[in-house]
Motif scaffolding. Structure first.
Motif, PDB file in Angstrom:
ATOM      1  N   PHE A 150       0.843  -1.209   0.000  1.00 41.03           N
ATOM      2  CA  PHE A 150       0.000   0.000   0.000  1.00 41.03           C
ATOM      3  C   PHE A 150       0.865   1.241   0.000  1.00 41.03           C
ATOM      4  O   PHE A 150       1.800   1.350   0.779  1.00 41.03           O
ATOM      5  CB  PHE A 150      -0.873  -0.040   1.265  1.00 41.03           C
ATOM      6  CG  PHE A 150      -1.679   1.191   1.534  1.00 41.03           C
ATOM      7  CD1 PHE A 150      -2.961   1.311   1.053  1.00 41.03           C
ATOM      8  CD2 PHE A 150      -1.156   2.224   2.301  1.00 41.03           C
ATOM      9  CE1 PHE A 150      -3.735   2.435   1.329  1.00 41.03           C
ATOM     10  CE2 PHE A 150      -1.900   3.359   2.576  1.00 41.03           C
ATOM     11  CZ  PHE A 150      -3.191   3.454   2.094  1.00 41.03           C
ATOM     12  N   CYS A 160      -2.250   0.190  -4.593  1.00 38.55           N
ATOM     13  CA  CYS A 160      -2.250  -0.985  -3.716  1.00 38.55           C
ATOM     14  C   CYS A 160      -2.093  -2.248  -4.549  1.00 38.55           C
ATOM     15  O   CYS A 160      -2.936  -2.549  -5.404  1.00 38.55           O
ATOM     16  CB  CYS A 160      -3.535  -1.060  -2.899  1.00 38.55           C
ATOM     17  SG  CYS A 160      -3.510  -2.368  -1.647  1.00 38.55           S
ATOM     18  N   THR A 167      -1.537  -9.639   0.585  1.00 39.39           N
ATOM     19  CA  THR A 167      -2.774  -8.869   0.428  1.00 39.39           C
ATOM     20  C   THR A 167      -3.613  -9.604  -0.601  1.00 39.39           C
ATOM     21  O   THR A 167      -3.118  -9.937  -1.685  1.00 39.39           O
ATOM     22  CB  THR A 167      -2.499  -7.435  -0.047  1.00 39.39           C
ATOM     23  OG1 THR A 167      -1.718  -6.752   0.941  1.00 39.39           O
ATOM     24  CG2 THR A 167      -3.801  -6.673  -0.274  1.00 39.39           C
ATOM     25  N   MET A 172      -7.966  -5.873  -0.058  1.00 41.47           N
ATOM     26  CA  MET A 172      -7.710  -4.676  -0.857  1.00 41.47           C
ATOM     27  C   MET A 172      -9.007  -3.931  -1.157  1.00 41.47           C
ATOM     28  O   MET A 172      -9.087  -2.703  -1.019  1.00 41.47           O
ATOM     29  CB  MET A 172      -7.002  -5.062  -2.152  1.00 41.47           C
ATOM     30  CG  MET A 172      -6.606  -3.903  -3.048  1.00 41.47           C
ATOM     31  SD  MET A 172      -7.887  -3.397  -4.231  1.00 41.47           S
ATOM     32  CE  MET A 172      -7.953  -4.835  -5.286  1.00 41.47           C
TER      33      MET A 172
END
Length: 300
Positions: A150, A160, A167, A172
């Protein structure tokens, strides 16, 4: 009680903090959160550390501590106030304070970590923010989300990455929804989990300038950066996999770069940036560099 750990306004319009918060990765760094080195050791949960461990290299805590302190000296020399997470033996990778939370203009977001040995770090970072009376913007609950993916590219714009591991798309998208309610653009980019986090491939160096390993960065990322008129310093693949992109903009045309990041150091010098380049090789071989260790708490 539903909003015990969230000051976020559901429909947007959350007021920005004044004593804390950031709107970009490149404003003058004033306050930074760094993880402890006390219990750090290499773990085999990422390709960088596995490569060095399989080559027979050995971690030396005393060397790592000396290098860590050299990095801290740079922050102090450049007028940055350094804060620390508490050291806990069960959290060897909490040195990488980038991941367990991310700062926004409205306060920190508490992450949801992917790796089993990092999943308790949310409590340590929450303890820090509570003691400092820094109000929480919100807590990720929909999926995995780590701060190394990020970045606030510039005021009003978020990048991101998501690999589906550290992630994932659900995590997200939850954070994306929060930012879009606040009127920000939020660009998600999918990449291969081999590359750990987005900040292995791409990090902002200064305003409208990024270090990017174009050999591995997704075409969608390169196209999007171009649409934002962001210039690129191209980092070779071999250097990127040794955290050669993983640097910290100190603001005011100053940058913190590991001494092994030769291409980026030379390119920054050529562009007239002030370069601080401590040797942190004993730490980067564990899978994270200076950007991974840095969670900006306040930038001008």
């Amino acid at each position: 009680m539903d909003n015990l750990l969230s000051r976020r306004q559901v429909n947007g319009g959350t007021t920005a903090l004044t004593d804390w918060g950031i709107t970009s990765e490149t404003g003058r760094l004033k306050e930074v959160l760094v993880g402890p080195i006390d219990h750090f050791e290499w773990r085999s949960g990422n390709s960088t550390s596995r490569r060095h461990m399989e080559a027979g290299e050995r971690y030396d805590l005393n060397v790592a501590k000396a290098q860590y302190n050299e990095m801290l000296d740079v922050y102090r020399e450049t007028g940055v106030n350094v804060h620390f997470l508490n050291a806990k033996s069960e959290q060897p990778y909490s040195i990488y304070a980038r991941d367990s939370s991310v700062m926004t203009p409205w306060g920190p977001i508490i992450s949801q970590m992917y790796s089993p040995w990092r999943q308790s770090e949310w409590l340590t970072v929450l303890e820090f923010y509570t003691k400092k009376n820094i109000p929480i913007f919100d807590v990720v609950t929909a999926g995995n989300f780590e701060g190394g993916d990020f970045m606030l590219i510039e005021p009003g714009v978020v990048l991101c990455g998501y690999s589906g591991e550290r992630t994932n798309e659900a995590g997200m998208n939850q954070v994306k929804g929060w930012f879009e309610k606040e009127g920000w653009e939020f660009q998600g980019i999918k990449f291969d989990p081999h590359f750990l986090h987005m900040d292995v491939q791409c990090v902002m160096v200064a305003e409208k300038l990024a270090a990017v390993c174009t050999a591995v960065a997704p075409d969608s990322l390169l196209k999007w950066l171009k649409s934002k008129n962001i210039d690129i310093i191209d980092i070779p693949y071999k250097e990127a996999m040794e955290l050669g992109c993983n640097i910290v903009s100190l603001g005011d045309e100053r940058v913190l770069i590991p001494s092994d990041s030769l291409t980026l150091r030379d390119q920054c010098n050529a562009r007239g940036l002030s370069v601080y380049d401590p040797d942190i090789s004993m730490i980067t071989k564990g899978g994270g560099g200076v950007h991974c260790m840095c969670q900006a708490l306040k930038r001008d």
